[in-house]
Write an enzyme that holds these catalytic residues in place. Structure first.
Site, short mmCIF file in Angstrom:
data_model
loop_
_atom_site.label_atom_id
_atom_site.label_comp_id
_atom_site.label_asym_id
_atom_site.label_seq_id
_atom_site.Cartn_x
_atom_site.Cartn_y
_atom_site.Cartn_z
N GLU A 23 0.84 -1.22 0.00
CA GLU A 23 0.00 0.00 0.00
C GLU A 23 0.87 1.26 0.00
O GLU A 23 0.55 2.25 -0.66
CB GLU A 23 -0.96 -0.04 1.20
CG GLU A 23 -1.92 -1.22 1.06
CD GLU A 23 -2.96 -1.31 2.17
OE1 GLU A 23 -2.59 -1.69 3.29
OE2 GLU A 23 -4.13 -0.99 1.92
N GLU B 107 -4.36 -9.47 4.17
CA GLU B 107 -5.39 -9.02 5.13
C GLU B 107 -6.57 -10.00 5.23
O GLU B 107 -7.11 -10.21 6.31
CB GLU B 107 -5.93 -7.63 4.73
CG GLU B 107 -5.02 -6.48 5.12
CD GLU B 107 -3.91 -6.20 4.13
OE1 GLU B 107 -3.69 -7.03 3.22
OE2 GLU B 107 -3.25 -5.16 4.27
N1 COA Z 1 4.64 -8.03 12.08
C1 COA Z 1 5.51 -8.27 13.09
N2 COA Z 1 6.58 -9.09 12.95
C2 COA Z 1 6.80 -9.63 11.74
C3 COA Z 1 5.95 -9.39 10.65
C4 COA Z 1 4.83 -8.55 10.86
N3 COA Z 1 3.97 -8.27 9.86
N4 COA Z 1 6.40 -10.09 9.58
C5 COA Z 1 7.52 -10.71 10.00
N5 COA Z 1 7.76 -10.44 11.30
C6 COA Z 1 8.88 -10.92 12.13
C7 COA Z 1 8.69 -12.38 12.53
O1 COA Z 1 7.87 -12.47 13.67
C8 COA Z 1 10.12 -12.78 12.78
O2 COA Z 1 10.51 -12.31 14.04
P1 COA Z 1 11.36 -13.28 15.05
O3 COA Z 1 12.66 -13.49 14.32
O4 COA Z 1 11.48 -12.47 16.29
O5 COA Z 1 10.57 -14.52 15.19
C9 COA Z 1 10.90 -11.98 11.75
O6 COA Z 1 10.05 -10.91 11.36
C10 COA Z 1 11.25 -12.79 10.51
O7 COA Z 1 10.04 -13.32 9.99
P2 COA Z 1 9.80 -14.89 9.77
O8 COA Z 1 8.33 -15.15 9.81
O9 COA Z 1 10.68 -15.69 10.68
O10 COA Z 1 10.37 -15.04 8.29
P3 COA Z 1 9.86 -16.10 7.20
O11 COA Z 1 10.81 -15.99 6.06
O12 COA Z 1 9.63 -17.42 7.79
O13 COA Z 1 8.41 -15.53 6.73
C11 COA Z 1 6.83 -13.87 6.02
C12 COA Z 1 8.32 -14.26 6.15
C13 COA Z 1 6.76 -12.43 5.54
C14 COA Z 1 6.15 -14.79 5.00
C15 COA Z 1 6.14 -14.03 7.40
O14 COA Z 1 6.95 -13.35 8.36
C16 COA Z 1 4.76 -13.45 7.43
O15 COA Z 1 3.82 -14.06 6.95
N6 COA Z 1 4.61 -12.27 8.05
C17 COA Z 1 3.31 -11.64 8.25
C18 COA Z 1 2.78 -10.98 6.99
C19 COA Z 1 1.44 -10.34 7.30
O16 COA Z 1 0.46 -11.02 7.48
N7 COA Z 1 1.45 -9.01 7.40
C20 COA Z 1 0.29 -8.27 7.86
C21 COA Z 1 -0.51 -7.79 6.70
S1 COA Z 1 -1.95 -6.94 7.24
#
Ligand code: COA
Length: 242
Positions: A115, A135
């Site tokens: 966004e 979302e």
């Molecule tokens: N909010 C807060 N923390 C987040 C985050 C978010 N949106 N996205 C990633 N992080 C953090 C993880 O908790 C992790 O922290 P940690 O090392 O303390 O555990 C760190 O970033 C690395 O992310 P991780 O999930 O371990 O990496 P990955 O390669 O396995 O997965 C994603 C990457 C982006 C696919 C996954 O982190 C994810 O799905 N994130 C959420 C995306 C989302 O739904 N965003 C909100 C949209 S409204």
């Protein structure tokens, strides 16, 4: 001048650089980032020295992985968390910036990340970029502008598909749907964006701003109103040149 926790703000040769700087959480967008971004956007808008601004993400893995889920989890509900974000109209401010904005996109570009990129005028992606609006999986709708900005960029059908399914698209798919202007090797991303910004910064700022205004405001108008806007801006440029 500014001391930020979640962002780095730099200015060089009429170009502003805004770096989302929470790489340990993939630059997730939290309340603090919202407040700091609001401050920076205001500063950019009011600074006559800035001709172009670049938005990028710190670290190797992401431009921005969306809203900070830890804040979602501490709020009574995702809806309440979302309401807190509405207390400042960051997205309205973003879309009102008169200077051209360029997004340099790498890694995850999710939720608020995409966004934010859509509030920019030009989007350059590196080959590893992945775009998505997760979302729907959280039971909320994208509300940092995407329901309006995304269809204007990629069309209604593709935008609805991305929002309904919450799936990710890679850089080549994003290029094919015109979500990004260009895809470049990761090592070239920042040099390419910098060169583009400097090229734009070397142009006549009044003309550049009028073109941006004509196109972005025109998109919300009927054709005859848009043509009238173009006529007014063209004569403004003409007067300015006399
Ligand atoms: N909010 C807060 N923390 C987040 C985050 C978010 N949106 N996205 C990633 N992080 C953090 C993880 O908790 C992790 O922290 P940690 O090392 O303390 O555990 C760190 O970033 C690395 O992310 P991780 O999930 O371990 O990496 P990955 O390669 O396995 O997965 C994603 C990457 C982006 C696919 C996954 O982190 C994810 O799905 N994130 C959420 C995306 C989302 O739904 N965003 C909100 C949209 S409204």
């Amino acid at each position: 001048m500014f001391n930020f926790e979640t962002l780095i703000y730099e200015k060089e040769d009429n170009v502003a650089y805004v770096t989302l700087n929470r790489p340990q959480v993939l630059n997730a967008y939290n309340i603090r980032m919202r407040d700091e971004l609001y401050q920076i956007l205001g500063a950019i808008k009011d600074d006559p020295e800035i001709k172009v601004a670049i938005f990028k993400g710190a670290g190797d893995r992401a431009f921005c992985a969306g809203a900070d889920l830890s804040e979602f989890l501490t709020a009574p509900s995702p809806t309440v968390a979302r309401e807190v974000r509405w207390q400042r109209d960051v997205w309205g401010l973003f879309l009102s910036i008169p200077q051209p904005l360029i997004a340099a996109l790498h890694g995850y570009v999710l939720g608020s990340g995409i966004e934010m990129a859509l509030c920019c005028d030009i989007r350059i992606a590196s080959e590893d970029a992945q775009f998505g609006l997760p979302e729907i999986g959280l039971g909320i709708i994208p509300a940092a502008g995407a329901t309006q900005t995304l269809p204007r960029v990629i069309g209604q059908a593709k935008a609805l598909e991305m929002m309904f399914l919450g799936h990710r698209v890679n850089a080549d798919e994003a290029l094919a749907m015109a979500l990004v202007n260009r895809v470049v090797p990761k090592a070239d991303l920042l040099p390419v964006v910098d060169e583009l910004a400097r090229q734009i910064a070397s142009l006549d700022i009044v003309v550049v701003r009028c073109i941006k205004q004509a196109v972005t405001r025109g998109l919300s108008l009927r054709l005859h109103e848009g043509l009238e806007l173009e006529r007014r801006l063209a004569s403004l440029v003409w007067q300015f040149k006399q």
